[in-house]
Design an enzyme around this catalytic site. Structure first.
Site, mmCIF file in Angstrom:
data_model
loop_
_atom_site.group_PDB
_atom_site.id
_atom_site.type_symbol
_atom_site.label_atom_id
_atom_site.label_comp_id
_atom_site.label_asym_id
_atom_site.label_seq_id
_atom_site.Cartn_x
_atom_site.Cartn_y
_atom_site.Cartn_z
ATOM 1 N N CYS A 91 -15.945 50.448 19.482
ATOM 2 C CA CYS A 91 -16.596 50.158 18.157
ATOM 3 C C CYS A 91 -16.922 48.747 17.929
ATOM 4 O O CYS A 91 -17.717 48.725 17.016
ATOM 5 C CB CYS A 91 -15.626 50.548 17.165
ATOM 6 S SG CYS A 91 -14.599 51.937 17.437
ATOM 7 N N CYS A 94 -20.649 47.044 17.862
ATOM 8 C CA CYS A 94 -21.691 47.577 16.671
ATOM 9 C C CYS A 94 -21.164 46.996 15.318
ATOM 10 O O CYS A 94 -21.738 46.432 14.444
ATOM 11 C CB CYS A 94 -21.847 48.836 16.616
ATOM 12 S SG CYS A 94 -22.804 49.608 18.018
ATOM 13 N N HIS A 95 -19.610 47.189 15.233
ATOM 14 C CA HIS A 95 -19.141 46.770 14.050
ATOM 15 C C HIS A 95 -18.577 45.555 13.865
ATOM 16 O O HIS A 95 -18.099 45.012 12.637
ATOM 17 C CB HIS A 95 -18.333 47.818 13.484
ATOM 18 C CG HIS A 95 -18.763 49.272 13.382
ATOM 19 N ND1 HIS A 95 -19.489 49.613 12.409
ATOM 20 C CD2 HIS A 95 -18.573 49.994 14.374
ATOM 21 C CE1 HIS A 95 -19.898 51.029 12.554
ATOM 22 N NE2 HIS A 95 -19.406 51.410 13.814
ATOM 23 N N MET A 132 -23.900 56.748 13.988
ATOM 24 C CA MET A 132 -22.507 56.818 14.521
ATOM 25 C C MET A 132 -22.315 57.928 15.433
ATOM 26 O O MET A 132 -22.682 59.173 15.180
ATOM 27 C CB MET A 132 -21.663 56.998 13.098
ATOM 28 C CG MET A 132 -20.264 57.149 13.559
ATOM 29 S SD MET A 132 -19.319 55.861 14.047
ATOM 30 C CE MET A 132 -17.519 56.257 14.055
ATOM 31 N N HIS A 371 -31.332 38.474 21.752
ATOM 32 C CA HIS A 371 -30.568 39.099 22.838
ATOM 33 C C HIS A 371 -31.242 38.184 24.696
ATOM 34 O O HIS A 371 -30.360 37.405 24.814
ATOM 35 C CB HIS A 371 -30.835 40.442 23.071
ATOM 36 C CG HIS A 371 -29.962 41.058 24.269
ATOM 37 N ND1 HIS A 371 -28.536 41.262 23.914
ATOM 38 C CD2 HIS A 371 -30.096 41.505 25.377
ATOM 39 C CE1 HIS A 371 -27.921 41.827 24.937
ATOM 40 N NE2 HIS A 371 -28.943 42.136 25.774
ATOM 41 N N HIS A 413 -36.703 44.719 25.619
ATOM 42 C CA HIS A 413 -35.571 44.119 26.599
ATOM 43 C C HIS A 413 -36.171 43.684 27.729
ATOM 44 O O HIS A 413 -36.393 44.633 28.900
ATOM 45 C CB HIS A 413 -34.529 45.213 26.988
ATOM 46 C CG HIS A 413 -33.173 44.951 27.551
ATOM 47 N ND1 HIS A 413 -33.215 44.177 28.714
ATOM 48 C CD2 HIS A 413 -31.908 44.754 26.894
ATOM 49 C CE1 HIS A 413 -31.848 44.042 29.168
ATOM 50 N NE2 HIS A 413 -31.326 43.921 28.317
HETATM 51 FE FE1 DHE Z 1 -26.560 42.306 30.241
HETATM 52 C C1 DHE Z 1 -28.577 39.523 30.975
HETATM 53 C C2 DHE Z 1 -25.802 41.086 27.209
HETATM 54 C C3 DHE Z 1 -25.022 45.235 29.326
HETATM 55 C C4 DHE Z 1 -27.176 43.317 33.211
HETATM 56 N N1 DHE Z 1 -26.979 40.490 29.196
HETATM 57 C C5 DHE Z 1 -27.823 39.418 29.700
HETATM 58 C C6 DHE Z 1 -28.145 38.414 28.704
HETATM 59 C C7 DHE Z 1 -27.011 38.838 27.684
HETATM 60 C C8 DHE Z 1 -26.685 40.114 28.009
HETATM 61 C C9 DHE Z 1 -26.697 38.140 26.400
HETATM 62 C C10 DHE Z 1 -28.786 37.162 28.693
HETATM 63 C C11 DHE Z 1 -28.055 36.218 29.591
HETATM 64 C C12 DHE Z 1 -28.807 34.785 29.682
HETATM 65 O O1 DHE Z 1 -30.119 34.843 30.032
HETATM 66 O O2 DHE Z 1 -28.173 33.718 29.578
HETATM 67 N N2 DHE Z 1 -25.694 42.774 28.591
HETATM 68 C C13 DHE Z 1 -25.377 42.205 27.555
HETATM 69 C C14 DHE Z 1 -24.695 42.848 26.520
HETATM 70 O O3 DHE Z 1 -24.095 42.628 25.435
HETATM 71 C C15 DHE Z 1 -24.721 44.275 27.109
HETATM 72 C C16 DHE Z 1 -25.601 44.948 26.106
HETATM 73 C C17 DHE Z 1 -23.315 45.123 26.794
HETATM 74 C C18 DHE Z 1 -22.073 44.427 27.429
HETATM 75 O O4 DHE Z 1 -21.062 44.887 26.920
HETATM 76 O O5 DHE Z 1 -22.226 43.418 28.116
HETATM 77 C C19 DHE Z 1 -25.135 44.180 28.278
HETATM 78 N N3 DHE Z 1 -26.327 44.097 31.189
HETATM 79 C C20 DHE Z 1 -25.612 45.056 30.728
HETATM 80 C C21 DHE Z 1 -25.346 46.086 31.508
HETATM 81 O O6 DHE Z 1 -24.918 47.131 31.452
HETATM 82 C C22 DHE Z 1 -26.131 45.793 32.733
HETATM 83 C C23 DHE Z 1 -27.345 46.709 32.929
HETATM 84 C C24 DHE Z 1 -25.193 45.736 34.003
HETATM 85 C C25 DHE Z 1 -24.373 44.866 34.175
HETATM 86 O O7 DHE Z 1 -24.151 44.112 35.331
HETATM 87 O O8 DHE Z 1 -23.588 44.808 33.129
HETATM 88 C C26 DHE Z 1 -26.604 44.164 32.466
HETATM 89 N N4 DHE Z 1 -27.721 41.449 31.990
HETATM 90 C C27 DHE Z 1 -27.875 42.244 32.846
HETATM 91 C C28 DHE Z 1 -28.531 41.294 33.910
HETATM 92 C C29 DHE Z 1 -29.006 40.328 33.260
HETATM 93 C C30 DHE Z 1 -28.385 40.340 31.852
HETATM 94 C C31 DHE Z 1 -28.898 41.730 35.502
HETATM 95 C C32 DHE Z 1 -29.915 39.251 33.785
HETATM 96 C C33 DHE Z 1 -31.327 39.460 33.780
HETATM 97 C C34 DHE Z 1 -32.111 38.523 34.320
HETATM 98 O O9 DHE Z 1 -33.095 38.674 35.191
HETATM 99 O O10 DHE Z 1 -31.906 37.190 33.945
#
Ligand code: DHE
Length: 590
Positions: A91, A94-95, A132, A371, A413
């Site tokens: 939760c 989002c919340h 939700m 993001h 994204h």
């Molecule tokens: Fe990410 C980058 C946050 C889920 C793979 N991810 C980022 C960034 C943020 C972020 C803030 C930028 C960082 C930066 O540039 O300084 N990601 C989040 C979340 O909050 C989210 C939605 C859920 C969570 O609980 O984390 C989330 N992200 C994922 C995944 O499920 C992914 C697909 C697989 C994993 O490894 O968790 C994923 N995020 C990535 C990757 C990058 C990334 C591979 C960097 C990409 C790039 O080319 O720079």
């Protein structure tokens, strides 16, 4: 622990099976709810709507149970612990940690108490058309847990601990002091063509040789490690875990190994290092989701030097937000500055590291829910998705000003985005969308192509929604678009490729590469995620991301011929996701 992929699949399925009467009752609750909440966006049940943080690290922490007021339902210690864990895993993304709302609505007791136990229980059970999830009717949550959560929400929110200098310092370890480290590279690895690969569920990174494709080493990092960034010289790799643990790896050692580590909070996603000429490798910075803060550290030891809270006013309504998370951070090439994106308040901070004791921060009003993002080809402009606002914000890092806010499509994204020279429109930066199949191309050359600058000059149609990352390379004629979160397995396990020299045509077509099939793996959804080029720009690596109990792989595509070049399979490659080529990452080539 909840994998994002499994949460997504179940939420998407469940969103489709709400019966009419339940929709009506949920809508009533939603309306009652909405009247008494703060200004927050509704989220939806599309792939984009479900891509929300899971604050599962905080959920595992010991937290003080808030005292009950007369009339509040009493939770035993065990019940409180269970409810708290569920809240943070499912939760809080989002919340909000403090239940004051983020992309979802606020759930503070002034709102929950007038609604009452039955309303809350039914709302959690049936979900709402506003977004939700129907946790109960989907089978994702047991009846007992639903009642427990309704009672939990009638109590005051639990407050996770702060993480100030005392806690940050206590977590800091230097395993190899700078004086004991090599003064030149002691191995024969082609460091600029090395890949640091996230092994999400094992909390490790794999260092893989870009030439031989051999795994050089697997290194233990933070929990569910998120990204790797390289120091400007390429000597150090910095990884950040979701548990906010940074691991500093020295690639010059005979056997590249961690030399220092630190925790900057309890939940985090971003880390970066200073890149301005004259400041290479000097500082590191990491941003936390909880507590809402960023920490500036020494680049060689991770010694924490300064912690700055991001709590403050939203950029638009100028109301206090108690927990604005730090999203992407990049390092400016024009000034000794870090560019820090504060999600919920919508500010982009230009943090000048010239004089850390007298820190100068330029706070740019941009858009809420910032993001991820990256630079344009010149390295001057930074483009970042405000994903829940369907916009991309553009900052001129030379002038320190917002240049544009561009509506691109549902839930952009981009990852770091992709820069290419369009046959008709000149230099453009590209983002895909979680919410639909569109891919937006934004003109980025105000001097050479002023009419196209900071506008969506073209919208391509890809395979579908659930896209996370686009990729190209200055030497390539191809633009790759992944769709790992698409509910169709065939789309999730393949990649769309557009030819750049054909983008001037009326309706440019794409070719589909069946990467999941090419991996030779025949179990799981085989989500194909995040293309990353080698240094030469002639091959692209994709992760085939299955769950931890299943086989995963890395598939390498020949960029000229769009044919399979190599598959890396190894039982140590547990849930590979992000891949970071040392040269491309340190030089911002994408
Ligand atoms: Fe990410 C980058 C946050 C889920 C793979 N991810 C980022 C960034 C943020 C972020 C803030 C930028 C960082 C930066 O540039 O300084 N990601 C989040 C979340 O909050 C989210 C939605 C859920 C969570 O609980 O984390 C989330 N992200 C994922 C995944 O499920 C992914 C697909 C697989 C994993 O490894 O968790 C994923 N995020 C990535 C990757 C990058 C990334 C591979 C960097 C990409 C790039 O080319 O720079």
């Amino acid at each position: 622990m909840w994998g994002l992929a499994s949460r997504l699949t179940s939420k998407l399925t469940t969103a489709l099976i709400l019966s009419t009467s339940l929709v009506v009752s949920a809508a009533i609750i939603d309306t009652a709810h909405a009247q008494s909440t703060t200004d927050t966006e509704k989220h939806d049940t599309s792939p984009g709507g479900q891509y929300e943080p899971s604050m599962d690290v905080i959920g595992d922490e010991d937290m003080q149970q808030p005292g009950t007021k007369p009339g509040d339902p009493v939770l035993s210690e065990a019940e409180f612990k269970r409810a708290n864990k569920i809240y943070f895993e499912r939760c809080a993304g989002c919340h909000g940690v403090l239940r004051k709302g983020a992309t979802g609505k606020a759930l503070t007791t002034d709102i929950t108490k007038p609604l009452g136990f039955e309303y809350l229980r039914d709302f959690i059970n049936y979900g709402s058309p506003g977004g939700m999830p129907n946790w109960g009717t989907s089978g994702d949550m047991e009846v007992d847990d639903i009642s427990l959560m309704a009672r939990y929400l009638l109590n005051d929110p639990a407050q996770p601990p702060e993480f100030g200098m005392t806690e940050v310092k206590a977590s800091w370890k230097v395993m190899v002091p700078v004086a004991d480290r090599p003064t030149k590279q002691m191995n024969s690895i082609d460091l600029d063509n090395l890949f640091s690969v996230t092994l999400r569920d094992s909390g490790e990174v794999a260092l893989i040789d870009g030439g031989t494709k051999e795994i050089i080493k697997i290194i233990k990092t933070g929990y569910a490690v998120h990204i790797s960034r390289m120091s400007a010289s390429g000597r150090y790799v910095f990884t950040i875990g979701r548990d906010a643990k940074i691991t500093l790896i020295d690639l010059w050692m005979e056997d590249p190994s961690p030399v220092a580590e630190i925790k900057v909070g309890s939940e985090a996603r971003s880390v970066e290092t200073s890149k301005m000429k004259g400041w290479e490798d000097r500082y590191a910075i990491a941003g936390a989701y909880w507590p809402p803060q960023y920490v500036i550290m020494d680049g060689a030891t991770l010694e924490p030097l300064k912690i700055v809270s991001t709590r403050g006013m939203t950029y638009d309504t100028q109301e206090f937000h108690p927990e604005p998370r730090v999203a992407a951070i990049v390092a400016s090439h024009y000034h000794p500055e870090f560019i820090v994106n504060v999600k919920e308040t919508g500010h982009i901070l230009m943090v000048n590291y010239e004089d850390i004791k007298n820190l100068k921060v330029t706070s740019i009003e941009a858009e809420r829910f910032l993001h991820d993002g990256g630079f344009d080809a010149s390295g001057r402009y930074f483009l970042v998705a405000a994903n829940a606002r369907n916009k991309v914000a553009v900052v001129d890092t030379k002038e320190g000003k917002l240049v544009a806010l561009i509506e691109t499509g549902p839930k952009p994204h981009p990852g770091r985005g992709a820069n290419l020279n369009h046959p008709k429109f000149g230099p453009v930066w590209v983002t895909s969308h979680l919410g639909d199949e569109t891919i937006a191309l934004i003109g980025t050359d105000p001097d050479g192509h002023p009419d196209n600058a900071w506008k969506v000059v073209q919208t391509l149609e890809g395979q579908g929604g659930g896209a996370l990352f686009v990729k190209t390379h200055p030497k390539s004629n191809h633009l790759y678009v992944d769709t790992p979160l698409n509910p169709e397995a065939e789309i999730a396990s393949s990649i769309a490729v557009f030819k750049i020299d054909e983008l001037g045509e009326e309706e440019p077509e794409y070719e589909v590469l069946p990467i999941g099939e090419w991996s030779g793996i025949d179990e799981g959804v085989r989500r194909v995620v995040q293309g990353e080029y080698n240094q030469a720009g002639d091959e692209v690596w994709f992760s085939v991301w299955n769950n931890a109990a299943q086989e995963s792989a890395i598939v390498i595509v020949d960029d000229k011929t769009l044919t399979l070049k190599h598959v890396i399979k190894d039982k140590r490659l547990v849930t590979p996701t992000g891949k970071f080529n040392v040269f491309n990452t340190r030089a911002d080539v994408y």
